[in-house]
Design an enzyme around this catalytic site. Structure first.
Site, PDB file in Angstrom:
ATOM      1  N   HIS A  93       0.979  -1.160  -0.080  1.00 34.05           N
ATOM      2  CA  HIS A  93      -0.138   0.227   0.284  1.00 34.05           C
ATOM      3  C   HIS A  93       0.935   1.045   0.267  1.00 34.05           C
ATOM      4  CE1 HIS A  93       0.685   0.386   4.566  1.00 34.05           C
ATOM      5  NE2 HIS A  93       0.411   1.540   4.537  1.00 34.05           N
ATOM      6  N   GLU A 105       3.243   5.471  -3.004  1.00 32.72           N
ATOM      7  CA  GLU A 105       3.768   6.806  -2.826  1.00 32.72           C
ATOM      8  C   GLU A 105       4.818   6.897  -1.760  1.00 32.72           C
ATOM      9  OE1 GLU A 105       0.202   7.567   0.533  1.00 32.72           O
ATOM     10  OE2 GLU A 105       1.594   8.118   1.212  1.00 32.72           O
ATOM     11  N   ASP A 106       5.246   5.770  -1.286  1.00 35.86           N
ATOM     12  CA  ASP A 106       6.904   6.295  -0.909  1.00 35.86           C
ATOM     13  C   ASP A 106       8.049   5.276  -0.776  1.00 35.86           C
ATOM     14  OD1 ASP A 106       5.837   7.513   1.230  1.00 35.86           O
ATOM     15  OD2 ASP A 106       5.609   5.874   2.539  1.00 35.86           O
ATOM     16  N   ASP A 124      -4.576   1.121   8.042  1.00 33.61           N
ATOM     17  CA  ASP A 124      -2.944   2.036   7.724  1.00 33.61           C
ATOM     18  C   ASP A 124      -2.927   2.196   9.214  1.00 33.61           C
ATOM     19  OD1 ASP A 124      -0.700   3.156   6.896  1.00 33.61           O
ATOM     20  OD2 ASP A 124      -1.765   3.739   5.540  1.00 33.61           O
TER      21      ASP A 124
END
Ligand code: ZN
Length: 187
Positions: free
Chosen positions: A66, A70-71, A127
């Protein structure tokens, strides 16, 4: 489920875990314990798996992945090629647009909460639980009580926007929020 299918599901989940571990290998959690980032990914996937009435392998895989758009600089196209379009779409749905300023990303999470799919809500709820637990057990050293309170309040605003949150995870989220308020004298 026949054994051969079961083996396929286990292999697919482990292959996502391995991919996530490699992609996030140099990252650590922001808390003072600086845990390996993969601990967070496994915790989120485990929460998702325990909350489901029926196995949804792609959802567990997407939970492991997930944060990788993004990271960790992974693209949705790469995820679609390796894990299929359903997983790629789910991960994209729970990813913030990193080109936007942080406050704007946080505002958009609240604004978009009512619009996201049920499966994406499940990942986001897991999350948020993991993030709140980390703040309780190993907060970033430069976070004072007000900063923690503000983060908990924001997480609650996002979760309150969900139209059909998974009940098991919603209850766990509420109890994590409650432990922040109970423990506030210590934090
Ligand atoms: Zn995360």
């Amino acid at each position: 489920m026949p054994d051969s299918d079961l083996i396929g599901h286990v292999q697919a989940i482990l292959s996502a875990a391995r991919f996530a571990a490699e992609k996030h290998a140099s990252q650590r959690r922001k808390g003072k314990a600086a845990e390996p980032y993969v601990n967070h990914l496994i915790e989120v996937a485990h929460l998702v798996s325990t909350a489901l009435k029926e196995l949804d392998t792609n959802l567990v895989i997407a939970a492991l992945l997930h944060d990788c758009i993004e990271d960790a600089g992974v693209t949705a196209g790469e995820l679609a090629r390796l894990f299929g379009p359903d997983v790629a779409d789910l991960v994209a749905e729970v990813s913030d647009d990193k080109s936007l300023p942080k406050q704007e990303r946080k505002r958009l999470q609240v604004e978009n909460a009512p619009k996201i799919s049920m499966r994406a809500q499940t990942i986001k709820l897991a999350d948020k639980i993991s993030n709140l637990r980390s703040i309780l057990s190993s907060p970033p050293t430069d976070w004072d009580f007000e900063r923690k309170k503000e983060y908990f309040a924001w997480a609650k605003r996002v979760v309150d926007g969900f139209k059909a949150p998974n009940p098991v995870l919603k209850a766990e989220f509420e109890s994590t929020l409650a432990s922040f308020h109970t423990d506030r004298a210590e934090i």
